[in-house]
Scaffold this motif. Structure first.
Motif, PDB file in Angstrom:
ATOM      1  N   PHE A  61     -40.083  17.771  -7.133  1.00 51.57           N
ATOM      2  CA  PHE A  61     -40.537  17.448  -5.786  1.00 51.57           C
ATOM      3  C   PHE A  61     -40.649  18.730  -4.975  1.00 51.57           C
ATOM      4  CE2 PHE A  61     -39.290  16.555  -1.338  1.00 51.57           C
ATOM      5  CZ  PHE A  61     -40.402  15.813  -0.964  1.00 51.57           C
ATOM      6  N   ILE A  62     -41.877  19.088  -4.603  1.00 56.86           N
ATOM      7  CA  ILE A  62     -42.135  20.272  -3.782  1.00 56.86           C
ATOM      8  C   ILE A  62     -42.623  19.789  -2.423  1.00 56.86           C
ATOM      9  CG2 ILE A  62     -43.477  22.386  -3.556  1.00 56.86           C
ATOM     10  CD1 ILE A  62     -43.688  22.488  -6.584  1.00 56.86           C
ATOM     11  N   PRO A  63     -41.885  20.059  -1.351  1.00 55.32           N
ATOM     12  CA  PRO A  63     -42.325  19.587  -0.028  1.00 55.32           C
ATOM     13  C   PRO A  63     -43.638  20.227   0.387  1.00 55.32           C
ATOM     14  CG  PRO A  63     -40.034  20.340  -0.005  1.00 55.32           C
ATOM     15  CD  PRO A  63     -40.620  20.781  -1.304  1.00 55.32           C
ATOM     16  N   GLU A  64     -44.320  19.539   1.261  1.00 59.59           N
ATOM     17  CA  GLU A  64     -45.555  20.094   1.807  1.00 59.59           C
ATOM     18  C   GLU A  64     -45.220  21.286   2.716  1.00 59.59           C
ATOM     19  OE1 GLU A  64     -47.643  17.060   3.802  1.00 59.59           O
ATOM     20  OE2 GLU A  64     -47.959  15.808   1.999  1.00 59.59           O
ATOM     21  N   ASP A  65     -46.160  22.206   2.791  1.00 62.96           N
ATOM     22  CA  ASP A  65     -45.977  23.426   3.595  1.00 62.96           C
ATOM     23  C   ASP A  65     -44.695  24.149   3.197  1.00 62.96           C
ATOM     24  OD1 ASP A  65     -48.286  22.639   4.888  1.00 62.96           O
ATOM     25  OD2 ASP A  65     -47.207  21.627   6.498  1.00 62.96           O
ATOM     26  N   ALA A  66     -44.450  24.243   1.868  1.00 62.25           N
ATOM     27  CA  ALA A  66     -43.209  24.858   1.403  1.00 62.25           C
ATOM     28  C   ALA A  66     -43.186  26.352   1.661  1.00 62.25           C
ATOM     29  CB  ALA A  66     -43.022  24.578  -0.091  1.00 62.25           C
ATOM     30  N   LEU A  67     -44.342  27.000   1.714  1.00 62.22           N
ATOM     31  CA  LEU A  67     -44.405  28.450   1.906  1.00 62.22           C
ATOM     32  C   LEU A  67     -44.864  28.844   3.298  1.00 62.22           C
ATOM     33  CD1 LEU A  67     -45.850  29.666  -1.505  1.00 62.22           C
ATOM     34  CD2 LEU A  67     -43.508  29.779  -0.694  1.00 62.22           C
ATOM     35  N   VAL A  68     -44.797  27.920   4.261  1.00 60.79           N
ATOM     36  CA  VAL A  68     -45.203  28.222   5.631  1.00 60.79           C
ATOM     37  C   VAL A  68     -44.010  28.787   6.373  1.00 60.79           C
ATOM     38  CG1 VAL A  68     -46.072  27.286   7.794  1.00 60.79           C
ATOM     39  CG2 VAL A  68     -46.969  26.443   5.617  1.00 60.79           C
ATOM     40  N   LEU A  69     -44.141  30.024   6.836  1.00 65.98           N
ATOM     41  CA  LEU A  69     -43.064  30.653   7.583  1.00 65.98           C
ATOM     42  C   LEU A  69     -43.069  30.160   9.019  1.00 65.98           C
ATOM     43  CD1 LEU A  69     -43.258  34.344   6.357  1.00 65.98           C
ATOM     44  CD2 LEU A  69     -41.330  32.803   6.054  1.00 65.98           C
ATOM     45  N   PRO A  70     -41.909  29.930   9.613  1.00 69.22           N
ATOM     46  CA  PRO A  70     -41.889  29.565  11.032  1.00 69.22           C
ATOM     47  C   PRO A  70     -42.383  30.711  11.890  1.00 69.22           C
ATOM     48  CG  PRO A  70     -39.662  29.938  10.198  1.00 69.22           C
ATOM     49  CD  PRO A  70     -40.588  29.959   9.005  1.00 69.22           C
TER      50      PRO A  70
ATOM     51  N   TYR B 260     -29.367  20.022  -3.051  1.00 70.53           N
ATOM     52  CA  TYR B 260     -29.252  19.709  -1.629  1.00 70.53           C
ATOM     53  C   TYR B 260     -27.775  19.602  -1.269  1.00 70.53           C
ATOM     54  CZ  TYR B 260     -31.858  18.251   2.521  1.00 70.53           C
ATOM     55  OH  TYR B 260     -32.454  18.206   3.750  1.00 70.53           O
ATOM     56  N   PRO B 261     -27.287  20.382  -0.311  1.00 72.00           N
ATOM     57  CA  PRO B 261     -25.861  20.302   0.041  1.00 72.00           C
ATOM     58  C   PRO B 261     -25.475  18.896   0.465  1.00 72.00           C
ATOM     59  CG  PRO B 261     -26.875  22.260   1.009  1.00 72.00           C
ATOM     60  CD  PRO B 261     -27.990  21.436   0.446  1.00 72.00           C
ATOM     61  N   ALA B 262     -24.303  18.467   0.018  1.00 73.75           N
ATOM     62  CA  ALA B 262     -23.867  17.097   0.297  1.00 73.75           C
ATOM     63  C   ALA B 262     -23.701  16.863   1.789  1.00 73.75           C
ATOM     64  CB  ALA B 262     -22.560  16.821  -0.441  1.00 73.75           C
TER      65      ALA B 262
ATOM     66  N   ASN C 199     -40.100  37.923   2.419  1.00 75.50           N
ATOM     67  CA  ASN C 199     -39.511  36.817   3.169  1.00 75.50           C
ATOM     68  C   ASN C 199     -39.930  35.507   2.507  1.00 75.50           C
ATOM     69  OD1 ASN C 199     -38.304  38.464   5.148  1.00 75.50           O
ATOM     70  ND2 ASN C 199     -40.198  38.562   6.315  1.00 75.50           N
ATOM     71  N   LEU C 200     -38.943  34.754   2.049  1.00 74.19           N
ATOM     72  CA  LEU C 200     -39.216  33.521   1.301  1.00 74.19           C
ATOM     73  C   LEU C 200     -38.718  32.320   2.085  1.00 74.19           C
ATOM     74  CD1 LEU C 200     -40.143  32.084  -1.304  1.00 74.19           C
ATOM     75  CD2 LEU C 200     -37.820  32.404  -2.168  1.00 74.19           C
ATOM     76  N   PRO C 201     -39.611  31.420   2.510  1.00 75.26           N
ATOM     77  CA  PRO C 201     -39.145  30.188   3.156  1.00 75.26           C
ATOM     78  C   PRO C 201     -38.765  29.143   2.107  1.00 75.26           C
ATOM     79  CG  PRO C 201     -41.538  30.295   3.231  1.00 75.26           C
ATOM     80  CD  PRO C 201     -41.073  31.559   2.554  1.00 75.26           C
ATOM     81  N   VAL C 202     -37.656  28.485   2.328  1.00 77.53           N
ATOM     82  CA  VAL C 202     -37.185  27.391   1.452  1.00 77.53           C
ATOM     83  C   VAL C 202     -37.027  26.171   2.334  1.00 77.53           C
ATOM     84  CG1 VAL C 202     -35.418  26.600  -0.144  1.00 77.53           C
ATOM     85  CG2 VAL C 202     -36.016  29.029  -0.064  1.00 77.53           C
ATOM     86  N   ARG C 203     -37.828  25.161   2.056  1.00 75.33           N
ATOM     87  CA  ARG C 203     -37.826  23.968   2.903  1.00 75.33           C
ATOM     88  C   ARG C 203     -36.896  22.910   2.313  1.00 75.33           C
ATOM     89  NH1 ARG C 203     -40.483  21.856   7.034  1.00 75.33           N
ATOM     90  NH2 ARG C 203     -40.931  19.624   7.139  1.00 75.33           N
ATOM     91  N   PHE C 204     -36.014  22.394   3.149  1.00 70.53           N
ATOM     92  CA  PHE C 204     -35.115  21.308   2.774  1.00 70.53           C
ATOM     93  C   PHE C 204     -35.639  20.030   3.429  1.00 70.53           C
ATOM     94  CE2 PHE C 204     -32.539  24.999   2.046  1.00 70.53           C
ATOM     95  CZ  PHE C 204     -31.709  24.655   0.989  1.00 70.53           C
ATOM     96  N   LYS C 205     -35.985  19.071   2.563  1.00 75.13           N
ATOM     97  CA  LYS C 205     -36.511  17.805   3.056  1.00 75.13           C
ATOM     98  C   LYS C 205     -35.986  16.679   2.175  1.00 75.13           C
ATOM     99  CE  LYS C 205     -40.792  15.449   4.382  1.00 75.13           C
ATOM    100  NZ  LYS C 205     -42.268  15.533   4.424  1.00 75.13           N
TER     101      LYS C 205
END
Length: 300
Positions: free
Chosen positions: A100-109, A225-227, A292-298
């Motif tokens: 499962f790869i979230p959408e906009d996974a590589l979009v930096l804020p 994913y952290p509990a 700079n690597l964005p990691v999205r948690f969803k």
């Protein structure tokens, strides 16, 4: 029949092997019972009418009890089972789990700022010190010192004054060592570093696209994913900054944007365990590049 188009998973092959083993055991058991049911007395009566010459012509005393009589059938059965196992081995297929790869996974804020950690309220200031107590010092009598005694050190013309012997000067200190050379860290280079595994692709654009896909699959396949974040519904994007060295190793990783609940530590753990990248190049030379690597948690 084209056997190359067949696909068998590991569980399917295990079931087929189990059925073959059960069939072989059942066949051996039935064949053993069949041989045991043939009594020696019945076989003797069957062959009593035949002469001694007929019995001597046979390889065994009783051909019905000859276990080698069906060796051709057993040989064909063994060859068929061997071919079956070969087909299963060459068509054993392992399917990768869906990642499962979230959408906009590589979009930096827009703003990468380190959120200050939440701390407890500061303790109250200590009370002011008490005012100093002024003590009165009584006047003390000062004894008058004796007058100094002067000694005449004048030199006459007849006296010879020897020149004092000068001590040898110490050697000068060695020069300080030169400062260590710090290699420049680039942010943008001609060939940006990329995730390994796509060297067989054609042009540069195809390699970059393939490397991005493999990197996302690696991240979201190994991330946990952290509990505490899952229980509290924490979602968002963590940004990890690191340096890709000349040999492709990952160093100086740090979280520059965190959403809390252990997500930043988990994203940094994934970055630290990455394999060596293809290093970045500037004018044909491998250089250090900041990434700079964005990691999205969803939550799914």
């Amino acid at each position: 029949m084209d056997f190359s188009s067949l696909n068998f998973t590991g569980s399917t092959i295990a079931v087929i092997i189990a059925l073959v083993v059960i069939g072989i055991i059942a066949f051996i058991f039935l064949r053993k019972r069949q041989m045991e049911n043939q009594s020696p007395g019945g076989l003797a009566d069957l062959h009593s009418s035949k002469g001694d010459a007929a019995r001597l012509a046979n390889r065994n005393k009783y051909p019905e009890a000859d276990v080698f009589r069906s060796r051709g059938t057993y040989l064909n059965l063994g060859v068929a089972l061997s071919l079956l196992f070969i087909v299963l081995a060459f068509n054993w297929t392992e399917y990768e789990d869906d990642v499962f790869i979230p959408e906009d996974a590589l979009v930096l804020p827009d703003e990468i700022e380190m959120e200050p950690p939440r701390t407890a309220e500061p303790p109250p200031p200590p009370p002011p010190p008490p005012p100093p107590v002024i003590e009165e010092v009584p006047d003390e009598e000062i004894d008058e010192e004796d007058e100094p005694e002067f000694v005449d050190n004048s030199v006459t013309e007849e006296q010879v004054v020897e020149k004092p012997i000068e001590a040898p000067k110490p050697p000068p200190p060695p020069p300080p060592p030169p400062p260590p050379k710090v290699e420049e860290i680039f942010k943008v280079v001609e060939d940006m570093p990329r995730f390994p595994g796509c060297e067989s692709e054609g042009d540069k654009a195809a390699k970059d696209q393939c490397a991005t896909k493999k990197m996302l699959e690696y991240i979201y396949k190994n991330i946990k994913y952290p509990a505490i974040a899952r229980e509290n519904g924490v979602e968002g994007t963590v940004v990890v900054q690191f340096v890709v060295e000349k040999d492709g190793s990952i160093t100086a990783s740090k979280v520059v944007r965190d959403i809390g609940a252990g997500c930043g530590d988990e994203a940094q753990r994934i970055v630290d365990m990455m394999p060596k990248w293809i290093p970045g190049r500037q004018r044909g030379n491998a250089v250090r590049v900041q990434f700079n690597l964005p990691v999205r948690f969803k939550l799914e």
